[in-house]
Write a protein that holds these residues in place. Structure first.
Motif, PDB file in Angstrom:
ATOM      1  N   UNK A 143      -4.888   6.595   7.103  1.00  0.00           N
ATOM      2  CA  UNK A 143      -3.836   7.216   7.915  1.00  0.00           C
ATOM      3  C   UNK A 143      -3.955   8.728   7.961  1.00  0.00           C
ATOM      4  N   UNK A 144      -4.883   9.277   7.211  1.00  0.00           N
ATOM      5  CA  UNK A 144      -5.016  10.739   7.183  1.00  0.00           C
ATOM      6  C   UNK A 144      -5.355  11.267   8.569  1.00  0.00           C
ATOM      7  N   UNK A 145      -4.638  12.300   8.955  1.00  0.00           N
ATOM      8  CA  UNK A 145      -4.819  12.872  10.284  1.00  0.00           C
ATOM      9  C   UNK A 145      -4.015  12.182  11.365  1.00  0.00           C
ATOM     10  N   UNK A 146      -3.422  11.036  11.044  1.00  0.00           N
ATOM     11  CA  UNK A 146      -2.636  10.304  12.038  1.00  0.00           C
ATOM     12  C   UNK A 146      -1.152  10.246  11.666  1.00  0.00           C
ATOM     13  N   UNK A 147      -0.861  10.170  10.378  1.00  0.00           N
ATOM     14  CA  UNK A 147       0.518  10.044   9.907  1.00  0.00           C
ATOM     15  C   UNK A 147       0.962  11.348   9.255  1.00  0.00           C
ATOM     16  N   UNK A 148       2.235  11.684   9.474  1.00  0.00           N
ATOM     17  CA  UNK A 148       2.802  12.893   8.870  1.00  0.00           C
ATOM     18  C   UNK A 148       4.183  12.577   8.327  1.00  0.00           C
ATOM     19  N   UNK A 149       4.440  13.050   7.110  1.00  0.00           N
ATOM     20  CA  UNK A 149       5.756  12.859   6.497  1.00  0.00           C
ATOM     21  C   UNK A 149       6.481  14.190   6.495  1.00  0.00           C
ATOM     22  N   UNK A 150       7.758  14.172   6.863  1.00  0.00           N
ATOM     23  CA  UNK A 150       8.533  15.410   6.890  1.00  0.00           C
ATOM     24  C   UNK A 150       9.989  15.115   6.560  1.00  0.00           C
ATOM     25  N   UNK A 151      10.701  16.178   6.209  1.00  0.00           N
ATOM     26  CA  UNK A 151      12.143  16.055   5.978  1.00  0.00           C
ATOM     27  C   UNK A 151      12.891  16.567   7.199  1.00  0.00           C
ATOM     28  N   UNK A 152      14.031  15.901   7.474  1.00  0.00           N
ATOM     29  CA  UNK A 152      14.837  16.316   8.602  1.00  0.00           C
ATOM     30  C   UNK A 152      15.641  17.563   8.283  1.00  0.00           C
ATOM     31  N   UNK A 153      16.144  18.208   9.328  1.00  0.00           N
ATOM     32  CA  UNK A 153      16.951  19.405   9.147  1.00  0.00           C
ATOM     33  C   UNK A 153      18.214  19.129   8.342  1.00  0.00           C
ATOM     34  N   UNK A 154      18.761  17.954   8.486  1.00  0.00           N
ATOM     35  CA  UNK A 154      19.962  17.581   7.739  1.00  0.00           C
ATOM     36  C   UNK A 154      19.660  17.324   6.281  1.00  0.00           C
ATOM     37  N   UNK A 189       0.842  -1.195   0.000  1.00  0.00           N
ATOM     38  CA  UNK A 189       0.000   0.000   0.000  1.00  0.00           C
ATOM     39  C   UNK A 189       0.877   1.245   0.000  1.00  0.00           C
ATOM     40  N   UNK A 190       0.470   2.236  -0.758  1.00  0.00           N
ATOM     41  CA  UNK A 190       1.164   3.519  -0.737  1.00  0.00           C
ATOM     42  C   UNK A 190       0.625   4.364   0.394  1.00  0.00           C
ATOM     43  N   UNK A 191       1.490   4.730   1.334  1.00  0.00           N
ATOM     44  CA  UNK A 191       1.060   5.482   2.508  1.00  0.00           C
ATOM     45  C   UNK A 191       1.055   6.979   2.233  1.00  0.00           C
ATOM     46  N   UNK A 192       2.171   7.484   1.743  1.00  0.00           N
ATOM     47  CA  UNK A 192       2.257   8.916   1.489  1.00  0.00           C
ATOM     48  C   UNK A 192       3.597   9.297   0.925  1.00  0.00           C
ATOM     49  N   UNK A 193       3.708  10.544   0.553  1.00  0.00           N
ATOM     50  CA  UNK A 193       4.847  11.015  -0.218  1.00  0.00           C
ATOM     51  C   UNK A 193       5.241  12.415   0.212  1.00  0.00           C
ATOM     52  N   UNK A 194       6.512  12.755   0.017  1.00  0.00           N
ATOM     53  CA  UNK A 194       6.947  14.137   0.198  1.00  0.00           C
ATOM     54  C   UNK A 194       7.842  14.512  -0.976  1.00  0.00           C
ATOM     55  N   UNK A 195       7.599  15.686  -1.525  1.00  0.00           N
ATOM     56  CA  UNK A 195       8.377  16.115  -2.677  1.00  0.00           C
ATOM     57  C   UNK A 195       9.638  16.834  -2.235  1.00  0.00           C
ATOM     58  N   UNK A 196      10.466  17.175  -3.213  1.00  0.00           N
ATOM     59  CA  UNK A 196      11.699  17.901  -2.917  1.00  0.00           C
ATOM     60  C   UNK A 196      11.401  19.316  -2.419  1.00  0.00           C
ATOM     61  N   UNK A 197      10.191  19.780  -2.669  1.00  0.00           N
ATOM     62  CA  UNK A 197       9.772  21.101  -2.205  1.00  0.00           C
ATOM     63  C   UNK A 197       8.996  21.019  -0.905  1.00  0.00           C
ATOM     64  N   UNK A 198       9.105  19.869  -0.228  1.00  0.00           N
ATOM     65  CA  UNK A 198       8.482  19.673   1.088  1.00  0.00           C
ATOM     66  C   UNK A 198       6.972  19.672   1.061  1.00  0.00           C
ATOM     67  N   UNK A 199       6.404  19.311  -0.064  1.00  0.00           N
ATOM     68  CA  UNK A 199       4.955  19.152  -0.126  1.00  0.00           C
ATOM     69  C   UNK A 199       4.648  17.686   0.138  1.00  0.00           C
ATOM     70  N   UNK A 200       3.873  17.428   1.160  1.00  0.00           N
ATOM     71  CA  UNK A 200       3.568  16.041   1.508  1.00  0.00           C
ATOM     72  C   UNK A 200       2.122  15.720   1.159  1.00  0.00           C
ATOM     73  N   UNK A 201       1.888  14.466   0.852  1.00  0.00           N
ATOM     74  CA  UNK A 201       0.551  14.010   0.483  1.00  0.00           C
ATOM     75  C   UNK A 201       0.284  12.652   1.113  1.00  0.00           C
ATOM     76  N   UNK A 202      -0.912  12.474   1.619  1.00  0.00           N
ATOM     77  CA  UNK A 202      -1.343  11.173   2.119  1.00  0.00           C
ATOM     78  C   UNK A 202      -2.108  10.467   1.017  1.00  0.00           C
ATOM     79  N   UNK A 203      -1.771   9.198   0.807  1.00  0.00           N
ATOM     80  CA  UNK A 203      -2.444   8.425  -0.230  1.00  0.00           C
ATOM     81  C   UNK A 203      -3.379   7.375   0.342  1.00  0.00           C
ATOM     82  N   UNK A 204      -3.312   7.196   1.630  1.00  0.00           N
ATOM     83  CA  UNK A 204      -4.105   6.163   2.271  1.00  0.00           C
ATOM     84  C   UNK A 204      -5.091   6.845   3.200  1.00  0.00           C
ATOM     85  N   UNK A 205      -6.386   6.685   2.930  1.00  0.00           N
ATOM     86  CA  UNK A 205      -7.403   7.348   3.737  1.00  0.00           C
ATOM     87  C   UNK A 205      -7.308   6.981   5.209  1.00  0.00           C
TER      88      UNK A 205
END
Length: 124
Positions: free
Chosen positions: A64-75, A46-62
């Motif tokens: 997990x919406x509102x429960x899961x968050x994708x982010x990039x680290x400071x490094x 199953x595809x859970x979610x994605x984050x682009x190089x511009x830090x735009x994240x998307x949830x693909x799985x209904x």
């Protein structure tokens, strides 16, 4: 060699939280999108979610919406999947995948680089 390494999987009780990490080795993630997939025993990927190089994240799985968050680290060479209010149905092997492109796709064949996966078990 381009490589992704996931970590952070564990056994957690229902309602608990985990943060998974996806770290790049041999390349930087600046120009890559990262997609999180999961596969439960006996089920398809199953595809859970994605984050682009511009830090735009998307949830693909209904579920997990509102429960899961994708982010990039400071490094900038690590992407995280923060999972809150975990449910037994979230039990799966979670894997991250990368592709040097601007657009996300839930099609796992789209991705060039994969990690080995990390096990998340939600159980009391």
């Amino acid at each position: 060699q381009l490589q992704l390494v996931e970590s952070g999987g564990d056994l957690v009780q229902p309602g608990g939280s985990l943060r998974l990490s996806c770290a790049a080795s041999g390349f930087t993630l600046d120009d890559y999108i990262i997609f999180w997939f999961r596969q439960a025993p006996g089920k398809g990927r199953e595809g859970v979610g994605c984050i682009t190089s511009r830090n735009v994240s998307s949830d693909y799985l209904d579920s997990v919406k509102g429960r899961f968050t994708i982010s990039r680290g400071n490094a900038k060479n690590t992407v995280y999947l923060q999972m809150n209010t975990l449910e037994r149905e979230d039990t799966a092997v979670y894997s991250c995948a990368a592709k040097s492109t601007r657009y996300c796709s839930p099609n796992y064949r789209y991705y060039d680089v994969w990690g080995q996966g990390t096990q998340v078990t939600v159980s009391s």
